[in-house]
Design a protein around this motif. Structure first.
Motif, PDB file in Angstrom:
ATOM      1  N   VAL A  77     -11.843 -29.263 -32.408  1.00  0.00           N
ATOM      2  CA  VAL A  77     -13.197 -29.445 -31.895  1.00  0.00           C
ATOM      3  C   VAL A  77     -13.119 -29.473 -30.372  1.00  0.00           C
ATOM      4  CG1 VAL A  77     -15.295 -30.848 -31.896  1.00  0.00           C
ATOM      5  CG2 VAL A  77     -13.843 -30.768 -33.941  1.00  0.00           C
ATOM      6  N   ASP A 134     -14.577 -30.170 -27.130  1.00  0.00           N
ATOM      7  CA  ASP A 134     -15.641 -31.095 -26.743  1.00  0.00           C
ATOM      8  C   ASP A 134     -16.204 -30.770 -25.360  1.00  0.00           C
ATOM      9  OD1 ASP A 134     -17.377 -33.252 -27.020  1.00  0.00           O
ATOM     10  OD2 ASP A 134     -15.938 -34.671 -26.164  1.00  0.00           O
ATOM     11  N   LEU A 167     -14.452 -25.454 -33.640  1.00  0.00           N
ATOM     12  CA  LEU A 167     -15.831 -25.894 -33.514  1.00  0.00           C
ATOM     13  C   LEU A 167     -16.032 -26.274 -32.053  1.00  0.00           C
ATOM     14  CD1 LEU A 167     -16.050 -28.216 -36.654  1.00  0.00           C
ATOM     15  CD2 LEU A 167     -16.615 -25.787 -36.490  1.00  0.00           C
ATOM     16  N   ARG A 168     -17.251 -26.107 -31.562  1.00  0.00           N
ATOM     17  CA  ARG A 168     -17.474 -26.363 -30.141  1.00  0.00           C
ATOM     18  C   ARG A 168     -18.715 -27.200 -29.896  1.00  0.00           C
ATOM     19  NH1 ARG A 168     -16.636 -20.954 -26.740  1.00  0.00           N
ATOM     20  NH2 ARG A 168     -16.355 -22.509 -25.125  1.00  0.00           N
ATOM     21  N   HIS A 169     -18.577 -28.151 -28.974  1.00  0.00           N
ATOM     22  CA  HIS A 169     -19.722 -28.857 -28.418  1.00  0.00           C
ATOM     23  C   HIS A 169     -20.053 -28.156 -27.105  1.00  0.00           C
ATOM     24  CE1 HIS A 169     -18.636 -32.971 -30.440  1.00  0.00           C
ATOM     25  NE2 HIS A 169     -19.085 -32.084 -31.307  1.00  0.00           N
ATOM     26  N   ALA A 221     -16.444 -35.845 -31.152  1.00  0.00           N
ATOM     27  CA  ALA A 221     -15.636 -34.684 -31.546  1.00  0.00           C
ATOM     28  C   ALA A 221     -14.931 -34.943 -32.881  1.00  0.00           C
ATOM     29  CB  ALA A 221     -14.623 -34.340 -30.455  1.00  0.00           C
ATOM     30  N   THR A 233     -17.592 -34.708 -35.625  1.00  0.00           N
ATOM     31  CA  THR A 233     -17.937 -33.311 -35.904  1.00  0.00           C
ATOM     32  C   THR A 233     -16.883 -32.670 -36.795  1.00  0.00           C
ATOM     33  OG1 THR A 233     -19.196 -33.049 -33.865  1.00  0.00           O
ATOM     34  CG2 THR A 233     -18.297 -31.040 -34.846  1.00  0.00           C
ATOM     35  N   GLY A 234     -15.621 -32.882 -36.468  1.00  0.00           N
ATOM     36  CA  GLY A 234     -14.539 -32.309 -37.260  1.00  0.00           C
ATOM     37  C   GLY A 234     -14.463 -32.878 -38.666  1.00  0.00           C
TER      38      GLY A 234
END
Length: 108
Positions: free
Chosen positions: A49, A51, A77-79, A88, A91-92
């Motif tokens: 992730v 962040d 995955l990206r913020h 983060a 999210t993961g």
């Protein structure tokens, strides 16, 4: 219960890696993890992730997927902006599909 898709069995393990401006260490980390995942008896997915990094963290992770035997076992995955390590990890973990979920820092 998590159901497998046609080509993606439910992994036994999900490893979540929150990363912020980690381009200096993430390639070596993913190389080490790739070796462990390749020799594991159970299917494992790795979720990085990003962040909101301002460096090449995302590009480095994207490039690393080419070297994985199963490119779907490594996901990015990206913020858009930096939301903090806790966000983060969350999210993961939400995106993880494994029966067992763990996280580690980008430098292990």
């Amino acid at each position: 219960m998590i159901k497998p898709t046609a080509n993606r069995p439910v992994p036994a393990y999900s490893l979540v890696i929150p990363a912020y401006d980690a381009s200096a260490v993430i390639a070596a980390t993913l190389d080490e993890i790739r070796g462990a995942v390749a020799s594991a008896d159970e299917p494992t997915e790795v979720i990085v992730v990003d962040d909101g990094s301002g460096d090449a963290t995302a590009r480095t992770v994207e490039a690393a997927t080419a070297g994985w035997p199963d490119s779907s076992a490594l996901r990015l995955l990206r913020h858009r902006t930096n939301r903090g390590k806790g966000a983060a990890v969350r999210t993961g973990m939400i995106a993880a599909r494994g029966r067992h979920r763990i996280f580690t820092d980008a430098d292990l």
